[in-house]
Design a protein around this motif. Structure first.
Motif, mmCIF file in Angstrom:
data_model
loop_
_atom_site.group_PDB
_atom_site.id
_atom_site.type_symbol
_atom_site.label_atom_id
_atom_site.label_comp_id
_atom_site.label_asym_id
_atom_site.label_seq_id
_atom_site.Cartn_x
_atom_site.Cartn_y
_atom_site.Cartn_z
ATOM 1 N N GLY A 171 47.217 41.296 43.666
ATOM 2 C CA GLY A 171 48.418 42.481 43.689
ATOM 3 C C GLY A 171 47.852 43.785 42.840
ATOM 4 N N ARG A 172 46.501 43.649 42.257
ATOM 5 C CA ARG A 172 45.958 44.684 41.629
ATOM 6 C C ARG A 172 45.424 45.858 42.525
ATOM 7 N NH1 ARG A 172 41.634 41.635 37.560
ATOM 8 N NH2 ARG A 172 41.067 43.815 37.286
ATOM 9 N N ASP A 173 45.425 46.890 42.063
ATOM 10 C CA ASP A 173 44.902 48.214 42.906
ATOM 11 C C ASP A 173 43.600 48.189 42.770
ATOM 12 O OD1 ASP A 173 45.019 50.351 44.436
ATOM 13 O OD2 ASP A 173 46.083 51.697 42.726
ATOM 14 N N ILE A 174 42.789 47.608 43.369
ATOM 15 C CA ILE A 174 41.357 47.450 43.398
ATOM 16 C C ILE A 174 40.851 47.124 44.896
ATOM 17 C CG2 ILE A 174 40.930 46.768 41.129
ATOM 18 C CD1 ILE A 174 40.667 43.931 42.123
ATOM 19 N N SER A 175 39.725 47.429 45.182
ATOM 20 C CA SER A 175 39.345 47.378 46.433
ATOM 21 C C SER A 175 39.292 45.661 47.021
ATOM 22 C CB SER A 175 37.726 47.781 46.670
ATOM 23 O OG SER A 175 37.003 46.899 45.865
ATOM 24 N N ARG A 176 39.061 45.475 48.438
ATOM 25 C CA ARG A 176 39.137 44.228 48.902
ATOM 26 C C ARG A 176 38.075 43.394 48.627
ATOM 27 N NH1 ARG A 176 40.663 41.146 53.338
ATOM 28 N NH2 ARG A 176 38.812 40.040 54.351
ATOM 29 N N GLU A 177 36.974 44.270 48.414
ATOM 30 C CA GLU A 177 35.451 43.800 48.125
ATOM 31 C C GLU A 177 35.363 42.979 46.662
ATOM 32 O OE1 GLU A 177 35.804 46.466 49.515
ATOM 33 O OE2 GLU A 177 35.232 45.801 51.416
ATOM 34 N N GLU A 178 36.125 43.963 45.730
ATOM 35 C CA GLU A 178 36.443 43.557 44.429
ATOM 36 C C GLU A 178 37.235 42.178 44.256
ATOM 37 O OE1 GLU A 178 35.459 43.896 40.073
ATOM 38 O OE2 GLU A 178 34.350 44.318 41.935
ATOM 39 N N LYS A 179 38.173 42.264 45.126
ATOM 40 C CA LYS A 179 39.401 41.136 45.036
ATOM 41 C C LYS A 179 38.479 39.950 45.209
ATOM 42 C CE LYS A 179 43.619 43.747 45.713
ATOM 43 N NZ LYS A 179 44.630 43.808 46.777
ATOM 44 N N LEU A 180 37.564 40.049 46.577
ATOM 45 C CA LEU A 180 37.133 38.785 47.038
ATOM 46 C C LEU A 180 35.803 38.287 46.005
ATOM 47 C CD1 LEU A 180 36.344 39.677 50.686
ATOM 48 C CD2 LEU A 180 37.967 38.153 49.991
ATOM 49 N N ARG A 181 35.173 39.363 45.435
ATOM 50 C CA ARG A 181 34.163 38.775 44.194
ATOM 51 C C ARG A 181 34.991 38.194 43.083
ATOM 52 N NH1 ARG A 181 32.489 40.339 39.506
ATOM 53 N NH2 ARG A 181 33.860 42.133 38.980
ATOM 54 N N LEU A 182 36.088 38.798 42.469
ATOM 55 C CA LEU A 182 36.888 38.087 41.458
ATOM 56 C C LEU A 182 37.661 36.748 41.782
ATOM 57 C CD1 LEU A 182 38.278 41.421 39.867
ATOM 58 C CD2 LEU A 182 36.739 40.058 38.960
ATOM 59 N N ARG A 183 37.906 36.486 43.150
ATOM 60 C CA ARG A 183 38.705 35.275 43.212
ATOM 61 C C ARG A 183 37.720 34.137 43.347
ATOM 62 N NH1 ARG A 183 39.919 33.991 49.633
ATOM 63 N NH2 ARG A 183 37.978 33.285 50.298
ATOM 64 N N GLU A 184 36.212 34.426 43.607
ATOM 65 C CA GLU A 184 35.097 33.239 43.325
ATOM 66 C C GLU A 184 35.178 33.009 41.875
ATOM 67 O OE1 GLU A 184 34.066 31.662 45.893
ATOM 68 O OE2 GLU A 184 35.346 32.808 47.269
ATOM 69 N N GLU A 185 35.441 34.119 40.980
ATOM 70 C CA GLU A 185 35.309 33.622 39.592
ATOM 71 C C GLU A 185 36.354 32.858 39.416
ATOM 72 O OE1 GLU A 185 34.978 37.046 37.304
ATOM 73 O OE2 GLU A 185 33.150 37.873 38.357
ATOM 74 N N VAL A 186 37.493 33.102 39.710
ATOM 75 C CA VAL A 186 38.841 32.403 39.412
ATOM 76 C C VAL A 186 38.717 30.859 40.030
ATOM 77 C CG1 VAL A 186 41.357 32.017 39.952
ATOM 78 C CG2 VAL A 186 40.232 34.171 39.445
ATOM 79 N N PHE A 187 38.176 30.597 41.271
ATOM 80 C CA PHE A 187 37.887 29.364 41.924
ATOM 81 C C PHE A 187 36.948 28.662 40.961
ATOM 82 C CE2 PHE A 187 38.566 31.243 46.281
ATOM 83 C CZ PHE A 187 39.906 31.144 46.150
ATOM 84 N N ALA A 188 35.792 29.057 40.414
ATOM 85 C CA ALA A 188 34.847 28.472 39.754
ATOM 86 C C ALA A 188 35.356 28.159 38.385
ATOM 87 C CB ALA A 188 33.685 29.288 39.595
ATOM 88 N N ARG A 189 36.055 29.061 37.606
ATOM 89 C CA ARG A 189 36.746 28.872 36.532
ATOM 90 C C ARG A 189 37.735 27.752 36.441
ATOM 91 N NH1 ARG A 189 37.610 33.456 35.440
ATOM 92 N NH2 ARG A 189 40.003 33.846 35.804
ATOM 93 N N SER A 190 38.724 27.630 37.740
ATOM 94 C CA SER A 190 39.523 26.760 37.768
ATOM 95 C C SER A 190 38.989 25.280 37.805
ATOM 96 C CB SER A 190 40.536 27.054 39.220
ATOM 97 O OG SER A 190 41.133 28.181 38.852
ATOM 98 N N LYS A 191 37.996 25.283 38.689
ATOM 99 C CA LYS A 191 37.400 23.902 39.049
ATOM 100 C C LYS A 191 36.690 23.175 37.637
ATOM 101 C CE LYS A 191 34.723 24.866 42.884
ATOM 102 N NZ LYS A 191 33.936 24.596 43.918
#
Length: 385
Positions: free
Chosen positions: A274-294
């Motif tokens: 929901g943040r006002d950032i680029s799609r590319e940035e969202k895709l990059r940051l989500r990988e960090e969330v995935f790794a941190r969650s695991k």
């Protein structure tokens, strides 16, 4: 698949006469199944409909009453015990919980492959919401089942080409929601007795309560019921604190813990997307969330290698995989709160759920349950005052 009225199909013969003809003529089953599935899978190709009808027809045609099957001396002891357990489970669901059992799980059917169906799930890469398929009777659902792995994989490739995250998984069982008497499928016998009972309880609850277009509610409520029913069933059958009873309790604790964890991960991703950032940035940051969650999950269950979801961190993550968990594990603690408010009576809890969603027909079912809990708490406070 779903139960639908047959009055448009039966114009010249009674329902009893028609079903009698179906039992005698296997081709009639195919005609009826094709008609039913054609109604339910509006927009799907004729080949998809016919394949589904053919596979379901095979399952129904191969049914044999369990009571007869276990009389065969060649049946292995373990198989014999599990089949008798299934009969006890359906009787418990019918007599104690008053579920709509009908003839389901009173018969056994051989399945000639290890995996029954292949389930396709998809989601946008920067939104935590499922891609849905629309069916005439059941409404929108966040998955589509195939009896052919090749056909399921073709759908996966189509969705990937359109830019979606995807997930392909297998399913051990499904419910016709009371339209047909679902048999116990042979490959389910590979599960231990507690897991087997949970599967049967789960599918029988679908026969009893199913809301059109509310997949998360349908699956999570059935998930709650199958665990709670298994706990009560094995307590009553083998005693409080028996190995089976303790195992059923542990599975439910694991399920609730993991469901709460997934809700936290989903909340983090929803905020990110929901943040006002680029799609590319969202895709990059989500990988960090995935790794941190695991990593966090690994640390949380480090001393519990037998946890039901110990393999979570070993799989690649995307939104489609997470949506599968969200659908099946949504608000499990809400159902547990209803159970506690109902005096720890599962039968009363099920009746409460049915009444709450019936009062708010067409509304959001989870909100209907929260409203009932709020009202119940207010009434109790007033009584104490």
């Amino acid at each position: 698949m779903l139960r639908i009225p047959v009055r448009n199909l039966l114009t010249q013969v009674s329902l009893f006469e028609y079903l009698t003809q179906l039992r005698r003529n296997p081709y009639s089953w195919l005609i009826l199944l094709s008609t039913l599935m054609g109604s339910m899978v509006s927009g799907c190709s004729p080949i998809y409909v016919l394949r589904a009808a053919y596979e379901e027809g095979k399952i129904l045609w191969r049914r044999e009453p369990i009571a007869d099957f276990i009389q065969n001396p060649a049946v292995a002891q373990d198989t014999h015990e599990k089949l008798r357990l299934v009969l006890a489970v359906r009787e418990y669901a019918r007599d104690v919980l008053k579920l709509r059992v009908g003839g389901s799980y009173s018969s056994y059917s051989y399945v000639d492959r290890p995996d029954l169906t292949y389930i396709v799930v998809a989601a946008p890469k920067t939104e935590l919401r499922p891609y849905t398929w629309w069916f005439l009777i059941v409404g929108s659902v966040p998955y589509k089942g195939y009896f052919s792995k090749e056909e399921a994989q073709a759908e996966i490739e189509r969705l990937k080409a359109e830019g979606y995250d995807t997930n392909l998984r297998t399913s051990a069982a499904f419910s016709t929601l009371g339209w047909f008497d679902d048999p116990l499928l042979s490959h389910l016998l590979r599960y231990d007795k507690v897991l087997l009972s949970e599967i049967v309880f789960h599918e029988l609850f679908h026969n009893t309560l199913y809301l059109k277009g509310a997949s998360a509610f349908n699956e999570s409520s059935a998930n709650f019921v199958d665990h709670r029913k298994a706990i009560d069933f094995f307590r009553d059958r083998f005693g409080e604190g028996s190995a089976e009873h303790r195992y059923a309790l542990q599975l439910w604790d694991d399920e609730r813990e993991f469901g709460a964890f997934i809700a936290e991960v989903a909340g983090t991703l929803t905020e990110l997307y929901g943040r006002d950032i680029s799609r590319e940035e969202k895709l990059r940051l989500r990988e960090e969330v995935f790794a941190r969650s695991k990593a966090e999950w690994d640390q949380r269950i480090a001393d519990r290698p037998s946890h039901r979801f110990h393999r979570f961190s070993q799989q690649p993550l995307n939104n489609a995989i997470l949506m599968h968990y969200v659908v099946y594990l949504k608000d499990l603690d809400l159902f547990e709160s209803l159970y506690e408010a109902s005096g720890h009576s599962l039968a009363r809890t099920i009746e409460t759920v049915r009444k709450a969603v019936a009062v708010d027909k067409g509304g959001e079912p989870f909100e209907a349950l929260r409203a009932w809990l709020d009202k119940s708490g207010s009434n109790q406070a007033a009584a104490l005052h």
